[in-house]
Design a protein around this motif. Sequence first.
Motif, PDB file in Angstrom:
ATOM      1  N   ASP A 168       0.831  -1.206   0.000  1.00 49.54           N
ATOM      2  CA  ASP A 168       0.000   0.000   0.000  1.00 49.54           C
ATOM      3  C   ASP A 168       0.865   1.254   0.000  1.00 49.54           C
ATOM      4  OD1 ASP A 168       1.024  -0.060   2.567  1.00 49.54           O
ATOM      5  OD2 ASP A 168      -0.854  -0.634   3.526  1.00 49.54           O
ATOM      6  N   GLN A 169       0.346   2.323   0.574  1.00 49.14           N
ATOM      7  CA  GLN A 169       1.038   3.603   0.556  1.00 49.14           C
ATOM      8  C   GLN A 169       1.835   3.845   1.824  1.00 49.14           C
ATOM      9  OE1 GLN A 169      -2.405   6.160  -0.080  1.00 49.14           O
ATOM     10  NE2 GLN A 169      -1.844   6.432  -2.221  1.00 49.14           N
ATOM     11  N   TYR A 170       2.901   4.618   1.661  1.00 46.46           N
ATOM     12  CA  TYR A 170       3.618   5.155   2.813  1.00 46.46           C
ATOM     13  C   TYR A 170       2.950   6.492   3.129  1.00 46.46           C
ATOM     14  CZ  TYR A 170       7.466   7.372   5.424  1.00 46.46           C
ATOM     15  OH  TYR A 170       8.225   8.020   6.359  1.00 46.46           O
ATOM     16  N   GLU A 171       2.495   6.629   4.367  1.00 42.66           N
ATOM     17  CA  GLU A 171       1.659   7.782   4.698  1.00 42.66           C
ATOM     18  C   GLU A 171       2.214   8.536   5.902  1.00 42.66           C
ATOM     19  OE1 GLU A 171      -3.124   8.667   5.568  1.00 42.66           O
ATOM     20  OE2 GLU A 171      -2.402   6.632   5.127  1.00 42.66           O
ATOM     21  N   TRP A 172       2.109   9.859   5.842  1.00 42.28           N
ATOM     22  CA  TRP A 172       2.377  10.716   6.990  1.00 42.28           C
ATOM     23  C   TRP A 172       1.044  11.257   7.487  1.00 42.28           C
ATOM     24  CZ3 TRP A 172       7.115  14.443   6.090  1.00 42.28           C
ATOM     25  CH2 TRP A 172       8.212  13.703   5.670  1.00 42.28           C
ATOM     26  N   SER A 186      -4.165  13.019   6.745  1.00 40.34           N
ATOM     27  CA  SER A 186      -3.051  12.669   5.871  1.00 40.34           C
ATOM     28  C   SER A 186      -2.297  13.924   5.437  1.00 40.34           C
ATOM     29  CB  SER A 186      -3.550  11.924   4.630  1.00 40.34           C
ATOM     30  OG  SER A 186      -4.046  10.653   4.980  1.00 40.34           O
ATOM     31  N   LEU A 187      -0.988  13.886   5.639  1.00 38.72           N
ATOM     32  CA  LEU A 187      -0.127  14.979   5.192  1.00 38.72           C
ATOM     33  C   LEU A 187       0.577  14.633   3.889  1.00 38.72           C
ATOM     34  CD1 LEU A 187       1.544  15.943   8.602  1.00 38.72           C
ATOM     35  CD2 LEU A 187      -0.562  16.848   7.584  1.00 38.72           C
ATOM     36  N   VAL A 188       0.931  13.367   3.728  1.00 42.39           N
ATOM     37  CA  VAL A 188       1.599  12.881   2.521  1.00 42.39           C
ATOM     38  C   VAL A 188       1.187  11.432   2.299  1.00 42.39           C
ATOM     39  CG1 VAL A 188       3.798  12.194   1.499  1.00 42.39           C
ATOM     40  CG2 VAL A 188       3.630  14.380   2.632  1.00 42.39           C
ATOM     41  N   LYS A 189       0.964  11.088   1.037  1.00 46.35           N
ATOM     42  CA  LYS A 189       0.741   9.692   0.653  1.00 46.35           C
ATOM     43  C   LYS A 189       1.644   9.381  -0.530  1.00 46.35           C
ATOM     44  CE  LYS A 189      -4.078   9.038   2.155  1.00 46.35           C
ATOM     45  NZ  LYS A 189      -5.450   8.663   1.705  1.00 46.35           N
ATOM     46  N   ILE A 190       2.463   8.347  -0.370  1.00 43.10           N
ATOM     47  CA  ILE A 190       3.391   7.936  -1.420  1.00 43.10           C
ATOM     48  C   ILE A 190       3.113   6.478  -1.760  1.00 43.10           C
ATOM     49  CG2 ILE A 190       5.807   7.734  -2.094  1.00 43.10           C
ATOM     50  CD1 ILE A 190       6.473   9.758   0.115  1.00 43.10           C
ATOM     51  N   ASP A 191       2.834   6.203  -3.016  1.00 45.96           N
ATOM     52  CA  ASP A 191       2.505   4.845  -3.433  1.00 45.96           C
ATOM     53  C   ASP A 191       3.771   3.991  -3.483  1.00 45.96           C
ATOM     54  OD1 ASP A 191       1.398   2.548  -4.388  1.00 45.96           O
ATOM     55  OD2 ASP A 191       0.772   3.368  -6.325  1.00 45.96           O
ATOM     56  N   ALA A 228      -3.209  21.398   2.396  1.00 50.42           N
ATOM     57  CA  ALA A 228      -3.621  22.229   1.255  1.00 50.42           C
ATOM     58  C   ALA A 228      -2.995  21.734  -0.048  1.00 50.42           C
ATOM     59  CB  ALA A 228      -3.237  23.681   1.513  1.00 50.42           C
ATOM     60  N   ALA A 229      -1.840  21.070   0.058  1.00 53.80           N
ATOM     61  CA  ALA A 229      -1.181  20.520  -1.127  1.00 53.80           C
ATOM     62  C   ALA A 229      -1.774  19.180  -1.538  1.00 53.80           C
ATOM     63  CB  ALA A 229       0.312  20.362  -0.861  1.00 53.80           C
ATOM     64  N   GLY A 230      -2.819  18.750  -0.842  1.00 60.29           N
ATOM     65  CA  GLY A 230      -3.505  17.519  -1.209  1.00 60.29           C
ATOM     66  C   GLY A 230      -2.734  16.266  -0.870  1.00 60.29           C
ATOM     67  N   ALA A 231      -1.820  16.355   0.102  1.00 58.33           N
ATOM     68  CA  ALA A 231      -0.987  15.218   0.512  1.00 58.33           C
ATOM     69  C   ALA A 231      -0.166  14.657  -0.644  1.00 58.33           C
ATOM     70  CB  ALA A 231      -1.842  14.119   1.141  1.00 58.33           C
ATOM     71  N   ASP A 232       0.041  15.481  -1.679  1.00 56.81           N
ATOM     72  CA  ASP A 232       0.830  15.080  -2.845  1.00 56.81           C
ATOM     73  C   ASP A 232       2.299  15.339  -2.537  1.00 56.81           C
ATOM     74  OD1 ASP A 232       2.150  14.785  -5.259  1.00 56.81           O
ATOM     75  OD2 ASP A 232       0.582  15.762  -6.423  1.00 56.81           O
ATOM     76  N   PRO A 233       3.144  14.290  -2.532  1.00 58.75           N
ATOM     77  CA  PRO A 233       4.549  14.498  -2.164  1.00 58.75           C
ATOM     78  C   PRO A 233       5.272  15.477  -3.079  1.00 58.75           C
ATOM     79  CG  PRO A 233       4.216  12.311  -3.117  1.00 58.75           C
ATOM     80  CD  PRO A 233       2.859  12.881  -2.861  1.00 58.75           C
TER      81      PRO A 233
END
Length: 534
Positions: free
Chosen positions: A75-79, A86-91, A371-376
Amino acid sequence: MDPETHDVIVVGAGPVGLMTARLLGMAGHDVRVLERWPEPYPMPRAVHFDHEIGRLFQSASLADEVRAISERVPDQYEWRNRDGESLVKIDWSVDGPCGWPIANFFSQPELEQVLAKAVEEMPNVTLSRGMEVVELTEHPDHVQVSVTGRTLKHKTLRARYVIGCDGANSFVRQHMSTSLTDLGFYFDWLIVDTIPTDEREWSPMNWQLCDPARPTTMVSGGPGRRRWEFMRVPGDDLAQLNTPEMAWKLLETWGRTPENTKLERHAVYTFQARWADSWNQGRLLLAGDAAHLMPPFAGQGMCSGIRDAANLSWKLDLVLRGITDEALLDSYTSERSAHLQHAISMSVALGRTICVLDPQEATERDERMIAAGADPRTALPPMPPEQLGAGAWDQTITPAALQGTLSPQLSVTDGDRSGLFDDVVGAGFTLIGYGIDPTDSLSAAQKDVLYRLGVTVVTVLEEEYATVSLDPASTRRVVAVGKTAHALFADNGAIAMLVRPDFYVYGAATNDTEIGVLVDELAQQAHLTPASTP
């Protein structure tokens, strides 16, 4: 009686030292590995490697063994912040460009066992445990190495080169006149390794709690293991923090107790960001923690050391065989130091984002990242380019997007075998033509350079052109699966690519003439010896 002599002595039998010995041994060199501890350290340390490192293990003929002791991320690595947002989601669930999972988790003792077994099975590599290096004396044509041990009062060895893979307090580095660059990034974290004894799904498998009360990391420790990392906060007594009682107290918040968990290890680490300014001087070289240290937030500590091993091994192989001058080794420091600084900068930037203890500052960080949409790509700090420093690669005619970068590993078939490119074609230098024979326009002298460097010449075709007949018939031909070759070559305007043994792009050509330019440039940058040129 003359001292026992080897081509290379590797000091230190951690993953980097063993990988270096494995790669040099596979190239046919006589290698001695000296490890001061009589037994392998049994506790976990590094837990992560990425797709590039998987490819390097593959190049060492250890793909199956390494896959058997590691697990990929489903799954995703999530902060998340303290409120669970969710602050960041990385697949991390997909394969990376090198054909291996983007993220792989393992237990270091198991990896070291795989590597140690591999080198011990090689007739030209000797692994000696319980032998501590106590003196190094460099001579014009060799290094004299004095060792002692529990059952050995004194022994003298010789080697043409000595590689220090002996950790942060490297004995080898102390014999080099190199300074250290230190970014002054210091944070104490309690690392707790566990073996859960209950059945539980960990979802997400890996995540980061960005809570200013106590930033905490939760990741896989390899199959059947879990790791927690707790940041030291104001009020923590360092001695008390590093106790089983404190480990259990912090784990209890996460539902981990002696009834459902085995506490395997606890240790306080001071995260640092530093590197040696020179990694090669004369016949002494450094790799891994002996050359650099970084915070673990990007999981690149051991990965960077394995990259060192790959970069250094192919260059030292050519020098040992007399094909190139030892001046080629100077590109080791220039290339790897710059690339390493990218990894350190990334780790520090992530660490500064995670290690926020001020509640107001944390709130502002959270608002910005949400606000950045948790986009790394937008939520995390901008990162420097991941590129080799100046060295043995083309910086003139190669398309900018490919200069000094890692080449992807295509999935291909040659009619008899299908799989990843390196398994089908092999490793080493590779000259790849996109739908052409890349040697058609080369002179006899240029072809001789390819021969002396052991360059494998391959033509890659798209699936729709699989039946195209090439002349000469002896051209090695593979067919790429999907549109991967098009994305690599056509999208960059390239018709050919020269790839190094560590899988970094030496250069790419956009026309026939430029293929010859790359070969000539390679001969010059590799410092081919006079005997190796026509």
